[in-house]
Write a protein that holds these residues in place. Structure first.
Motif, PDB file in Angstrom:
ATOM      1  N   MET A   1       0.834  -1.198   0.000  1.00 19.16           N
ATOM      2  CA  MET A   1       0.000   0.000   0.000  1.00 19.16           C
ATOM      3  C   MET A   1       0.879   1.262   0.000  1.00 19.16           C
ATOM      4  O   MET A   1       1.915   1.308   0.645  1.00 19.16           O
ATOM      5  CB  MET A   1      -0.917   0.013   1.226  1.00 19.16           C
ATOM      6  N   MET A   2       0.447   2.272  -0.734  1.00 13.75           N
ATOM      7  CA  MET A   2       1.143   3.550  -0.735  1.00 13.75           C
ATOM      8  C   MET A   2       0.784   4.342   0.527  1.00 13.75           C
ATOM      9  O   MET A   2      -0.264   4.119   1.150  1.00 13.75           O
ATOM     10  CB  MET A   2       0.710   4.393  -1.938  1.00 13.75           C
ATOM     11  N   SER A   3       1.638   5.298   0.891  1.00 11.91           N
ATOM     12  CA  SER A   3       1.240   6.269   1.895  1.00 11.91           C
ATOM     13  C   SER A   3       0.119   7.123   1.303  1.00 11.91           C
ATOM     14  O   SER A   3      -0.033   7.213   0.074  1.00 11.91           O
ATOM     15  CB  SER A   3       2.419   7.166   2.274  1.00 11.91           C
ATOM     16  N   ARG A   4      -0.665   7.758   2.155  1.00  4.10           N
ATOM     17  CA  ARG A   4      -1.772   8.574   1.664  1.00  4.10           C
ATOM     18  C   ARG A   4      -1.286   9.748   0.826  1.00  4.10           C
ATOM     19  O   ARG A   4      -1.868  10.063  -0.218  1.00  4.10           O
ATOM     20  CB  ARG A   4      -2.622   9.059   2.839  1.00  4.10           C
ATOM     21  N   GLU A   5      -0.241  10.397   1.282  1.00  2.70           N
ATOM     22  CA  GLU A   5       0.284  11.540   0.533  1.00  2.70           C
ATOM     23  C   GLU A   5       0.732  11.125  -0.861  1.00  2.70           C
ATOM     24  O   GLU A   5       0.426  11.779  -1.859  1.00  2.70           O
ATOM     25  CB  GLU A   5       1.447  12.190   1.289  1.00  2.70           C
ATOM     26  N   ARG A   6       1.474  10.003  -0.905  1.00  2.37           N
ATOM     27  CA  ARG A   6       1.960   9.542  -2.198  1.00  2.37           C
ATOM     28  C   ARG A   6       0.809   9.079  -3.080  1.00  2.37           C
ATOM     29  O   ARG A   6       0.800   9.340  -4.291  1.00  2.37           O
ATOM     30  CB  ARG A   6       2.961   8.402  -1.989  1.00  2.37           C
ATOM     31  N   ALA A   7      -0.162   8.373  -2.484  1.00  2.62           N
ATOM     32  CA  ALA A   7      -1.303   7.891  -3.264  1.00  2.62           C
ATOM     33  C   ALA A   7      -2.083   9.048  -3.869  1.00  2.62           C
ATOM     34  O   ALA A   7      -2.453   9.015  -5.049  1.00  2.62           O
ATOM     35  CB  ALA A   7      -2.210   7.036  -2.388  1.00  2.62           C
ATOM     36  N   LEU A   8      -2.321  10.082  -3.081  1.00  2.00           N
ATOM     37  CA  LEU A   8      -3.082  11.220  -3.590  1.00  2.00           C
ATOM     38  C   LEU A   8      -2.320  11.933  -4.703  1.00  2.00           C
ATOM     39  O   LEU A   8      -2.907  12.274  -5.749  1.00  2.00           O
ATOM     40  CB  LEU A   8      -3.386  12.188  -2.446  1.00  2.00           C
ATOM     41  N   ALA A   9      -1.019  12.133  -4.505  1.00  2.00           N
ATOM     42  CA  ALA A   9      -0.219  12.781  -5.548  1.00  2.00           C
ATOM     43  C   ALA A   9      -0.194  11.937  -6.817  1.00  2.00           C
ATOM     44  O   ALA A   9      -0.311  12.459  -7.943  1.00  2.00           O
ATOM     45  CB  ALA A   9       1.200  13.020  -5.042  1.00  2.00           C
ATOM     46  N   THR A  10      -0.053  10.619  -6.658  1.00  3.80           N
ATOM     47  CA  THR A  10       0.009   9.718  -7.810  1.00  3.80           C
ATOM     48  C   THR A  10      -1.293   9.722  -8.594  1.00  3.80           C
ATOM     49  O   THR A  10      -1.298   9.813  -9.836  1.00  3.80           O
ATOM     50  CB  THR A  10       0.337   8.290  -7.348  1.00  3.80           C
ATOM     51  N   MET A  11      -2.422   9.620  -7.894  1.00  6.09           N
ATOM     52  CA  MET A  11      -3.709   9.546  -8.589  1.00  6.09           C
ATOM     53  C   MET A  11      -4.074  10.886  -9.227  1.00  6.09           C
ATOM     54  O   MET A  11      -4.662  10.919 -10.320  1.00  6.09           O
ATOM     55  CB  MET A  11      -4.798   9.077  -7.630  1.00  6.09           C
ATOM     56  N   ASN A  12      -3.713  11.987  -8.574  1.00  8.96           N
ATOM     57  CA  ASN A  12      -3.935  13.290  -9.212  1.00  8.96           C
ATOM     58  C   ASN A  12      -3.078  13.446 -10.460  1.00  8.96           C
ATOM     59  O   ASN A  12      -3.498  14.045 -11.456  1.00  8.96           O
ATOM     60  CB  ASN A  12      -3.646  14.416  -8.220  1.00  8.96           C
ATOM     61  N   GLU A  13      -1.873  12.883 -10.422  1.00  3.89           N
ATOM     62  CA  GLU A  13      -1.003  12.927 -11.599  1.00  3.89           C
ATOM     63  C   GLU A  13      -1.566  12.067 -12.727  1.00  3.89           C
ATOM     64  O   GLU A  13      -1.457  12.418 -13.903  1.00  3.89           O
ATOM     65  CB  GLU A  13       0.392  12.446 -11.210  1.00  3.89           C
ATOM     66  N   ARG A  14      -2.173  10.945 -12.371  1.00  9.19           N
ATOM     67  CA  ARG A  14      -2.736  10.054 -13.389  1.00  9.19           C
ATOM     68  C   ARG A  14      -4.060  10.561 -13.938  1.00  9.19           C
ATOM     69  O   ARG A  14      -4.497  10.130 -15.023  1.00  9.19           O
ATOM     70  CB  ARG A  14      -2.940   8.649 -12.792  1.00  9.19           C
ATOM     71  N   PHE A  15      -4.720  11.445 -13.199  1.00  7.06           N
ATOM     72  CA  PHE A  15      -6.084  11.845 -13.575  1.00  7.06           C
ATOM     73  C   PHE A  15      -6.201  12.352 -15.010  1.00  7.06           C
ATOM     74  O   PHE A  15      -7.114  11.923 -15.734  1.00  7.06           O
ATOM     75  CB  PHE A  15      -6.625  12.897 -12.602  1.00  7.06           C
ATOM     76  N   PRO A  16      -5.337  13.257 -15.492  1.00  5.82           N
ATOM     77  CA  PRO A  16      -5.556  13.768 -16.857  1.00  5.82           C
ATOM     78  C   PRO A  16      -5.548  12.669 -17.919  1.00  5.82           C
ATOM     79  O   PRO A  16      -6.350  12.704 -18.852  1.00  5.82           O
ATOM     80  CB  PRO A  16      -4.389  14.746 -17.058  1.00  5.82           C
ATOM     81  N   LEU A  17      -4.650  11.680 -17.775  1.00  5.73           N
ATOM     82  CA  LEU A  17      -4.593  10.606 -18.766  1.00  5.73           C
ATOM     83  C   LEU A  17      -5.811   9.689 -18.663  1.00  5.73           C
ATOM     84  O   LEU A  17      -6.353   9.240 -19.688  1.00  5.73           O
ATOM     85  CB  LEU A  17      -3.305   9.801 -18.591  1.00  5.73           C
ATOM     86  N   VAL A  18      -6.239   9.420 -17.431  1.00  2.00           N
ATOM     87  CA  VAL A  18      -7.438   8.592 -17.273  1.00  2.00           C
ATOM     88  C   VAL A  18      -8.661   9.327 -17.806  1.00  2.00           C
ATOM     89  O   VAL A  18      -9.496   8.750 -18.518  1.00  2.00           O
ATOM     90  CB  VAL A  18      -7.634   8.195 -15.799  1.00  2.00           C
ATOM     91  N   ALA A  19      -8.769  10.612 -17.482  1.00  2.06           N
ATOM     92  CA  ALA A  19      -9.906  11.396 -17.972  1.00  2.06           C
ATOM     93  C   ALA A  19      -9.925  11.438 -19.503  1.00  2.06           C
ATOM     94  O   ALA A  19     -10.998  11.355 -20.127  1.00  2.06           O
ATOM     95  CB  ALA A  19      -9.843  12.814 -17.403  1.00  2.06           C
ATOM     96  N   GLU A  20      -8.746  11.548 -20.104  1.00  2.36           N
ATOM     97  CA  GLU A  20      -8.666  11.538 -21.570  1.00  2.36           C
ATOM     98  C   GLU A  20      -9.128  10.201 -22.131  1.00  2.36           C
ATOM     99  O   GLU A  20      -9.832  10.149 -23.149  1.00  2.36           O
ATOM    100  CB  GLU A  20      -7.231  11.827 -22.001  1.00  2.36           C
ATOM    101  N   ARG A  21      -8.735   9.100 -21.475  1.00  2.00           N
ATOM    102  CA  ARG A  21      -9.157   7.776 -21.936  1.00  2.00           C
ATOM    103  C   ARG A  21     -10.669   7.626 -21.842  1.00  2.00           C
ATOM    104  O   ARG A  21     -11.313   7.106 -22.775  1.00  2.00           O
ATOM    105  CB  ARG A  21      -8.463   6.699 -21.081  1.00  2.00           C
ATOM    106  N   VAL A  22     -11.239   8.046 -20.736  1.00  2.00           N
ATOM    107  CA  VAL A  22     -12.687   7.927 -20.561  1.00  2.00           C
ATOM    108  C   VAL A  22     -13.429   8.809 -21.572  1.00  2.00           C
ATOM    109  O   VAL A  22     -14.442   8.397 -22.151  1.00  2.00           O
ATOM    110  CB  VAL A  22     -13.079   8.285 -19.113  1.00  2.00           C
TER     111      VAL A  22
END
Length: 306
Positions: A1-22
């Motif tokens: 499991m990631m730390s919460r800080e790292r998880a939030l930063a990672t998922m926010n970083e991934r969001f634009p690419l995921v949003a583009e895919r959707v």
């Protein structure tokens, strides 16, 4: 499991690419709150599992390597986590763990952000209803509160869900920030009507009358009165031809949910025609691909290594 800080930063970083895919595959706008829920799952997934919740559906794209997932056997990704009675407006983002419970973003109009979170017990009666909380994080908290209401006098149960309560509280600020960044979705606070088996999508005022109060009567008719069923279908077609697609959307949605062989094509034609008339082409395409594959043995469509 990631730390919460790292998880939030990672998922926010991934969001634009995921949003583009959707947007590319579904034709739908993904809200930022999904990234916050994905972060909760990445950091506190074991705590989520204690209440039967897991990321699923388009949320799978946030996993490590998630954007490499593809439809098994060449299936369309829009079929992923889409049960046979799910409306086209419903896009799964979270599994609920019992009786096919799954939660989805509800898109009245593909041009808009989803107005709310909906839920559906696919292996029970499969109606679709609105959840009270406006975000996935809020829905998780509601599930915890419901569990405590039932078992809160048992110390072991309180101790079991305490880590999830703490995790939800930690992510609440990020959840609210995501809502502010997206802005309030259209229709999020507007009064909403229902069919007998689902939410009624918000419709333009000139789209006609869906006769939602007659929905339960129509469902009974479609199951036992072929002559009257034919009259309802004919009236819906006539309304659609006249540029008033609301009744066609209502009847098409009801026939989709009933899933009777004799009405499959008529229901699909009404539903797709209504979506096209409303300019909701992405929903028309989801309904079309779903109708072609409603008999899948499994709705786990996105897989690795394809």
């Amino acid at each position: 499991m990631m730390s919460r800080e790292r998880a939030l930063a990672t998922m926010n970083e991934r969001f634009p690419l995921v949003a583009e895919r959707v947007l590319h595959q579904w034709g739908l706008r993904l809200p930022r709150q999904v990234a916050v829920f994905a972060a909760l799952a990445a950091s506190d997934g074991k705590a989520l599992a204690e209440v039967g919740i897991s990321p699923w559906g388009v949320t799978d794209y946030f996993r490590d390597g998630g954007l490499d997932l593809a439809g098994r056997d060449g299936l369309d990704p829009r079929l992923h986590a889409r049960f046979r009675c799910d409306p086209a407006e419903f896009v799964t983002v979270m599994g609920g763990g019992s009786d096919g419970l799954h939660f989805g973003l509800w898109f009245d109009d593909p041009a808009e952000l989803p107005a709310l979170i909906a839920h559906n017990y696919a292996r029970d009666s499969a109606e679709t209803w609105a959840s009270t909380a406006p975000t996935l994080i809020g829905v998780v908290r509601e599930r915890v509160d419901r569990q405590l209401a039932d078992y809160g006098d048992e110390p072991e149960e309180v101790a079991r869900v305490a880590p999830l309560i703490e995790a939800v509280e930690w992510f609440t600020a990020a959840d609210q920030a995501a809502l502010r960044q997206d802005g309030p979705p259209r229709w999020a606070s507007a009064p909403r009507s229902y069919f007998a088996m689902s939410l009624l999508p918000h419709l333009p005022p000139d789209s006609g009358d869906p006769q939602a109060s007659e929905s339960g009567i129509r469902l009974d008719v479609f199951q036992g009165d072929a002559a009257q069923a034919s009259r309802w279908i004919t009236e819906a077609r006539r309304e659609l031809t006249a540029g008033r697609p609301a009744l066609a959307l209502a009847v098409g949605s009801e026939l989709h949910w009933l899933d009777r062989d004799e009405y499959r094509q008529a229901g699909l034609d009404l539903l797709v025609g209504a979506y096209r008339a409303l300019g909701r082409d992405a929903l028309a395409e989801i309904a079309t691909v779903h109708a072609a594959h409603r008999d899948l043995r499994s709705v786990q469509v996105l897989v690795a290594g394809v």
